[in-house]
Design a protein around this motif. Structure first.
Motif, PDB file in Angstrom:
ATOM      1  N   GLY A   1       0.826  -1.214   0.000  1.00  0.00           N
ATOM      2  CA  GLY A   1       0.000   0.000   0.000  1.00  0.00           C
ATOM      3  C   GLY A   1       0.853   1.253   0.000  1.00  0.00           C
ATOM      4  N   LYS A   2       1.953   1.244   0.773  1.00  0.00           N
ATOM      5  CA  LYS A   2       2.865   2.395   0.789  1.00  0.00           C
ATOM      6  C   LYS A   2       3.453   2.641  -0.596  1.00  0.00           C
ATOM      7  CE  LYS A   2       4.340   2.019   5.606  1.00  0.00           C
ATOM      8  NZ  LYS A   2       5.478   1.743   6.498  1.00  0.00           N
ATOM      9  N   PHE A   3       3.894   1.572  -1.257  1.00  0.00           N
ATOM     10  CA  PHE A   3       4.486   1.721  -2.597  1.00  0.00           C
ATOM     11  C   PHE A   3       3.457   2.240  -3.607  1.00  0.00           C
ATOM     12  CE2 PHE A   3       7.856  -1.301  -1.135  1.00  0.00           C
ATOM     13  CZ  PHE A   3       8.924  -0.429  -1.335  1.00  0.00           C
ATOM     14  N   ILE A   4       2.253   1.720  -3.549  1.00  0.00           N
ATOM     15  CA  ILE A   4       1.204   2.186  -4.463  1.00  0.00           C
ATOM     16  C   ILE A   4       0.895   3.656  -4.203  1.00  0.00           C
ATOM     17  CG2 ILE A   4      -1.243   1.934  -5.043  1.00  0.00           C
ATOM     18  CD1 ILE A   4      -0.869  -1.108  -4.601  1.00  0.00           C
ATOM     19  N   PHE A   5       0.811   4.050  -2.915  1.00  0.00           N
ATOM     20  CA  PHE A   5       0.568   5.445  -2.565  1.00  0.00           C
ATOM     21  C   PHE A   5       1.691   6.334  -3.089  1.00  0.00           C
ATOM     22  CE2 PHE A   5       1.249   9.017   0.361  1.00  0.00           C
ATOM     23  CZ  PHE A   5       0.052   9.688   0.179  1.00  0.00           C
ATOM     24  N   LEU A   6       2.949   5.913  -2.941  1.00  0.00           N
ATOM     25  CA  LEU A   6       4.083   6.708  -3.427  1.00  0.00           C
ATOM     26  C   LEU A   6       4.062   6.846  -4.952  1.00  0.00           C
ATOM     27  CD1 LEU A   6       7.015   5.571  -1.113  1.00  0.00           C
ATOM     28  CD2 LEU A   6       5.918   7.809  -1.211  1.00  0.00           C
ATOM     29  N   ILE A   7       3.710   5.787  -5.643  1.00  0.00           N
ATOM     30  CA  ILE A   7       3.651   5.844  -7.114  1.00  0.00           C
ATOM     31  C   ILE A   7       2.574   6.830  -7.549  1.00  0.00           C
ATOM     32  CG2 ILE A   7       3.025   4.524  -9.174  1.00  0.00           C
ATOM     33  CD1 ILE A   7       4.449   2.102  -7.846  1.00  0.00           C
ATOM     34  N   VAL A   8       1.406   6.758  -6.930  1.00  0.00           N
ATOM     35  CA  VAL A   8       0.318   7.684  -7.269  1.00  0.00           C
ATOM     36  C   VAL A   8       0.723   9.119  -6.935  1.00  0.00           C
ATOM     37  CG1 VAL A   8      -2.052   8.355  -6.675  1.00  0.00           C
ATOM     38  CG2 VAL A   8      -1.496   5.951  -7.079  1.00  0.00           C
ATOM     39  N   LEU A   9       1.382   9.318  -5.794  1.00  0.00           N
ATOM     40  CA  LEU A   9       1.839  10.646  -5.397  1.00  0.00           C
ATOM     41  C   LEU A   9       2.848  11.209  -6.399  1.00  0.00           C
ATOM     42  CD1 LEU A   9       1.823  12.909  -3.261  1.00  0.00           C
ATOM     43  CD2 LEU A   9       3.711  11.702  -2.131  1.00  0.00           C
ATOM     44  N   TYR A  10       3.818  10.396  -6.804  1.00  0.00           N
ATOM     45  CA  TYR A  10       4.818  10.855  -7.779  1.00  0.00           C
ATOM     46  C   TYR A  10       4.184  11.160  -9.132  1.00  0.00           C
ATOM     47  CZ  TYR A  10       8.745  10.051  -4.658  1.00  0.00           C
ATOM     48  OH  TYR A  10       9.640  10.119  -3.624  1.00  0.00           O
ATOM     49  N   LEU A  11       3.216  10.372  -9.570  1.00  0.00           N
ATOM     50  CA  LEU A  11       2.525  10.650 -10.826  1.00  0.00           C
ATOM     51  C   LEU A  11       1.765  11.974 -10.745  1.00  0.00           C
ATOM     52  CD1 LEU A  11       1.156   7.140 -11.850  1.00  0.00           C
ATOM     53  CD2 LEU A  11       2.918   8.487 -13.004  1.00  0.00           C
ATOM     54  N   PHE A  12       1.124  12.229  -9.607  1.00  0.00           N
ATOM     55  CA  PHE A  12       0.419  13.492  -9.416  1.00  0.00           C
ATOM     56  C   PHE A  12       1.389  14.667  -9.470  1.00  0.00           C
ATOM     57  CE2 PHE A  12      -0.980  16.833  -6.461  1.00  0.00           C
ATOM     58  CZ  PHE A  12      -2.135  17.237  -7.106  1.00  0.00           C
ATOM     59  N   ILE A  13       2.502  14.570  -8.773  1.00  0.00           N
ATOM     60  CA  ILE A  13       3.501  15.646  -8.771  1.00  0.00           C
ATOM     61  C   ILE A  13       4.054  15.855 -10.178  1.00  0.00           C
ATOM     62  CG2 ILE A  13       5.807  16.296  -7.936  1.00  0.00           C
ATOM     63  CD1 ILE A  13       5.030  14.958  -5.258  1.00  0.00           C
ATOM     64  N   PHE A  14       4.312  14.775 -10.904  1.00  0.00           N
ATOM     65  CA  PHE A  14       4.813  14.879 -12.274  1.00  0.00           C
ATOM     66  C   PHE A  14       3.819  15.633 -13.156  1.00  0.00           C
ATOM     67  CE2 PHE A  14       4.790  13.082 -16.583  1.00  0.00           C
ATOM     68  CZ  PHE A  14       6.042  13.502 -17.011  1.00  0.00           C
ATOM     69  N   LYS A  15       2.539  15.308 -13.063  1.00  0.00           N
ATOM     70  CA  LYS A  15       1.526  15.989 -13.882  1.00  0.00           C
ATOM     71  C   LYS A  15       1.398  17.464 -13.516  1.00  0.00           C
ATOM     72  CE  LYS A  15      -1.251  12.174 -15.417  1.00  0.00           C
ATOM     73  NZ  LYS A  15      -1.582  12.338 -16.800  1.00  0.00           N
ATOM     74  N   VAL A  16       1.498  17.799 -12.236  1.00  0.00           N
ATOM     75  CA  VAL A  16       1.428  19.196 -11.809  1.00  0.00           C
ATOM     76  C   VAL A  16       2.617  19.977 -12.359  1.00  0.00           C
ATOM     77  CG1 VAL A  16       1.599  20.724  -9.794  1.00  0.00           C
ATOM     78  CG2 VAL A  16       0.025  18.793  -9.755  1.00  0.00           C
ATOM     79  N   VAL A  17       3.806  19.411 -12.253  1.00  0.00           N
ATOM     80  CA  VAL A  17       5.006  20.096 -12.762  1.00  0.00           C
ATOM     81  C   VAL A  17       4.924  20.253 -14.276  1.00  0.00           C
ATOM     82  CG1 VAL A  17       7.506  19.845 -13.066  1.00  0.00           C
ATOM     83  CG2 VAL A  17       6.476  19.425 -10.833  1.00  0.00           C
ATOM     84  N   ARG A  18       4.495  19.224 -14.980  1.00  0.00           N
ATOM     85  CA  ARG A  18       4.376  19.302 -16.436  1.00  0.00           C
ATOM     86  C   ARG A  18       3.356  20.351 -16.855  1.00  0.00           C
ATOM     87  NH1 ARG A  18       2.550  14.255 -19.940  1.00  0.00           N
ATOM     88  NH2 ARG A  18       0.536  15.208 -19.594  1.00  0.00           N
ATOM     89  N   SER A  19       2.236  20.389 -16.175  1.00  0.00           N
ATOM     90  CA  SER A  19       1.208  21.383 -16.485  1.00  0.00           C
ATOM     91  C   SER A  19       1.709  22.796 -16.204  1.00  0.00           C
ATOM     92  CB  SER A  19      -0.045  21.101 -15.652  1.00  0.00           C
ATOM     93  OG  SER A  19      -0.990  22.108 -15.829  1.00  0.00           O
ATOM     94  N   THR A  20       2.412  22.976 -15.111  1.00  0.00           N
ATOM     95  CA  THR A  20       2.943  24.293 -14.757  1.00  0.00           C
ATOM     96  C   THR A  20       3.984  24.756 -15.770  1.00  0.00           C
ATOM     97  OG1 THR A  20       2.560  23.811 -12.422  1.00  0.00           O
ATOM     98  CG2 THR A  20       4.067  25.616 -12.929  1.00  0.00           C
ATOM     99  N   THR A  21       4.874  23.874 -16.163  1.00  0.00           N
ATOM    100  CA  THR A  21       5.888  24.277 -17.151  1.00  0.00           C
ATOM    101  C   THR A  21       5.255  24.599 -18.491  1.00  0.00           C
ATOM    102  OG1 THR A  21       6.355  21.954 -17.683  1.00  0.00           O
ATOM    103  CG2 THR A  21       7.791  23.021 -16.061  1.00  0.00           C
ATOM    104  N   ARG A  22       4.225  23.877 -18.863  1.00  0.00           N
ATOM    105  CA  ARG A  22       3.535  24.167 -20.120  1.00  0.00           C
ATOM    106  C   ARG A  22       2.882  25.550 -20.058  1.00  0.00           C
ATOM    107  NH1 ARG A  22      -0.221  19.672 -22.004  1.00  0.00           N
ATOM    108  NH2 ARG A  22       1.763  18.809 -22.630  1.00  0.00           N
ATOM    109  N   GLU A  23       2.249  25.871 -18.932  1.00  0.00           N
ATOM    110  CA  GLU A  23       1.627  27.184 -18.766  1.00  0.00           C
ATOM    111  C   GLU A  23       2.679  28.294 -18.791  1.00  0.00           C
ATOM    112  OE1 GLU A  23      -1.608  28.074 -18.611  1.00  0.00           O
ATOM    113  OE2 GLU A  23      -2.126  25.996 -19.037  1.00  0.00           O
ATOM    114  N   LEU A  24       3.798  28.076 -18.132  1.00  0.00           N
ATOM    115  CA  LEU A  24       4.857  29.079 -18.115  1.00  0.00           C
ATOM    116  C   LEU A  24       5.442  29.279 -19.509  1.00  0.00           C
ATOM    117  CD1 LEU A  24       6.734  28.237 -14.802  1.00  0.00           C
ATOM    118  CD2 LEU A  24       5.310  30.235 -15.293  1.00  0.00           C
TER     119      LEU A  24
END
Length: 169
Positions: A9-32
């Motif tokens: 469960g910890k590993f699955i939570f970390l994977i989902v968390l990292y995917l969320f952070i990746f999408k936020v960073v990608r979206s922010t860089t695209r907007e910038l």
């Protein structure tokens, strides 16, 4: 057994968390990137747009002729990298390649554009666009094309997030 389930469960939570952070960073860089001032690598003036501006054809394959009976213009309606209203003039016999590569006639710094995406060419029949087997395709008036297609004034050509309007002058 409970420890293994909690560890998974910890590993699955970390994977989902990292995917969320990746999408936020990608979206922010695209907007910038879209908010940054756009630079145009090359723009061919259209007669009447600027006082004293001499029209030039696309750099490769420009040969005088009677193709289409006039000068074709690709007007930028929407683009993340080129100012809206910029125009690329194609004289009879000219052609211009659009793509993400910096050595293209129309350079589009866009992740949805292939390095060699589309070819615009003035033929005796008129202006045609050819999709160069790009990953995301080329659309004319919202419809994907395969191979080449003859364009008419008023047609809208989408290459990635850039939309050109075809005009004849």
């Amino acid at each position: 057994m409970l420890e293994i389930v909690l560890l998974a469960g910890k590993f699955i939570f970390l994977i989902v968390l990292y995917l969320f952070i990746f999408k936020v960073v990608r979206s922010t860089t695209r907007e910038l990137r879209m908010a940054a001032p756009a630079t145009v690598r090359q723009q061919w003036p259209v007669p009447g747009d600027a006082p004293g501006a001499e029209p030039r054809s696309a750099p490769a394959g420009a040969a005088p002729g009677s193709a289409g009976g006039g000068m074709w213009t690709l007007l930028i309606l929407k683009s993340p990298t080129i100012p809206v209203g910029a125009a690329y003039a194609l004289q009879p016999g000219a052609h211009a390649m659009a793509g993400r590569s910096s050595d293209m006639d129309i350079s589009l710094d866009d992740t949805f554009v292939s390095s060699k995406h589309a070819l615009f060419e003035v033929t005796p029949d008129g202006l045609q666009v050819e999709d160069l087997r790009s990953t995301n395709g080329t659309q004319v008036n919202g419809t994907d094309i395969e191979g080449s297609m003859l364009l008419q004034p008023g047609d809208r050509v989408a290459v990635g997030d850039t939309i050109f309007q075809v005009e004849m002058r």
